[in-house]
Design a protein around this motif. Structure first.
Motif: not given
Ligand code: MG
Ligand code: GDP
Length: 349
Positions: A66, A102, A151
């Motif tokens: 992240s 995040d 991600e």
């Molecule tokens: Mg992450």
């Protein structure tokens, strides 16, 4: 003359094509809630996609995915590119987990219209790659986002699956692979287009670069020898080794400070150019299309069959009972159900 339903659909599609963030967010919510009109809109959007560069970022939890993503967003925004991020995290929203982290980490981009970040708390509950991941990517692509980052939460089989939805895959590791080496061998070496050794401010980063290089040489000899000057001289990006060959670069970063981020961006750019020049871009697009078809089939057949069963009062219970009491086996009944469902379309969408 178009019906009112069609014009609502058209205006919704138009809004998304013009990059309207609210319309896109609403569509994604509706997709989660399985609103039928949302599916219709996504079908319309498909022909307007195929422009975005899709990048997968994979690595163990805590490796800095992240943080790296956040820095890449910054880098690309400064070059005037727009960015979409799909952060997949199947951990329960009740335990907080990485989703909150995040959000906090990427929060500084929340007021930037050129950035669209979406967290997905669930993976496909019917198995396989979450269809919603593909849908969210499609919506962001249609919105005109230049680069879309997916991600993932870890490096398991599901994550490897997810990277097949990307053009380029970045695998993030941290110094001191140690026992992880065995785990890394499985699958990850094959999917990595770029390795990032993040947290290079910690001890052992160079050693990890060496270890990875040795493993890559061993497991991907077709990729040619890795250029040993890579980590030190990243400007040389992507030493192509012969036709179609791509030498996987291993780049050191300190994501928290932004160190090495431009090298990662340059490496990705180079990989994209490589894909385009050797024809692999088309091959990856076909892979993506295949994945999308399989997910659509899975969705239609599995959930279609289940819906039909559930609609037929007591039938599911009865079938389950027959399997539990060994009067029938699940395979035979599953093929019967599938056959009935396919012969009687209309029970689905
Ligand atoms: Mg992450
Ligand atoms: N020392 C150091 N810490 C980092 C670096 N990059 C990320 N971190 C920290 O590592 C933790 C996990 O980062 P995060 O980006 O959430 O990892 P993710 O789970 O892979 O997304 C956070 O506390 C980050 O601040 C780095 O390059 N060096």
């Amino acid at each position: 003359m178009s019906s009112p339903a069609t014009s609502i659909l058209d205006s919704r599609v138009e809004s998304i094509l013009s990059g309207d963030v609210r319309a896109a967010a609403r569509l994604m919510r509706d997709l989660d809630d399985a609103v039928p009109s949302a599916r219709a809109a996504v079908r319309e959007l498909h022909s307007h996609t195929g422009r975005a560069f899709i990048v997968g970022v994979t690595g163990n939890p805590g490796s800095g995915k992240s943080t790296l993503t956040d820095q890449l967003i910054d880098h690309w925004r400064q070059s005037g590119l727009t960015v979409g991020v799909v952060a997949i995290d199947p951990t329960s929203p009740f335990t907080g987990g990485a989703i909150l982290g995040d959000r906090v980490r990427m929060q500084r981009h929340s007021t930037d219209d050129g950035v669209f970040i979406r967290s997905l708390a669930t993976r496909g509950h019917l198995g396989g790659l979450s269809r919603s991941t593909l849908d969210v990517v499609r919506v962001m692509d249609a919105m005109g986002k230049d680069i879309i980052i997916i991600e993932t939460v870890g490096v398991g089989q599901d994550e490897i699956e997810v990277t097949r939805a990307a053009h380029s895959s970045v695998v993030v590791v941290v110094p001191g692979l140690g026992d992880d080496i065995q785990a890394i061998k499985a699958g990850i070496l094959e999917i990595a287009d770029i390795f990032v050794v993040n947290k290079a401010d910690r001890q052992g980063a160079d050693r990890t670069v060496q270890d990875l290089r040795t493993m890559l040489d061993l497991f991907r000899p077709s990729g040619g020898r890795l250029d040993s000057s890579w980590a030190e001289a990243p400007r040389g990006v992507a030493q192509s080794s012969g036709e179609g060959g791509w030498s996987v670069p291993i780049l050191k970063t300190v994501a928290t400070d932004g160190d090495g981020i431009s090298d990662v961006a340059a490496g990705l750019n180079e990989h994209r150019r490589h894909l385009e020049s050797c024809g692999d871009w088309t091959r990856r697009e076909r892979d993506r299309a295949r994945l999308e078809l399989i997910e659509a089939l899975r969705e239609q057949l599995v959930s279609g069959c289940l819906q039909a069963l559930e609609a037929d009062d007591g039938r599911l219970d009865e079938i389950v009972g027959r399997i539990a009491s060994r009067k029938a086996d699940p395979y035979t009944l599953a093929s019967e159900i599938a056959r009935d469902h396919i012969l009687e379309p209309g029970s689905s969408s």
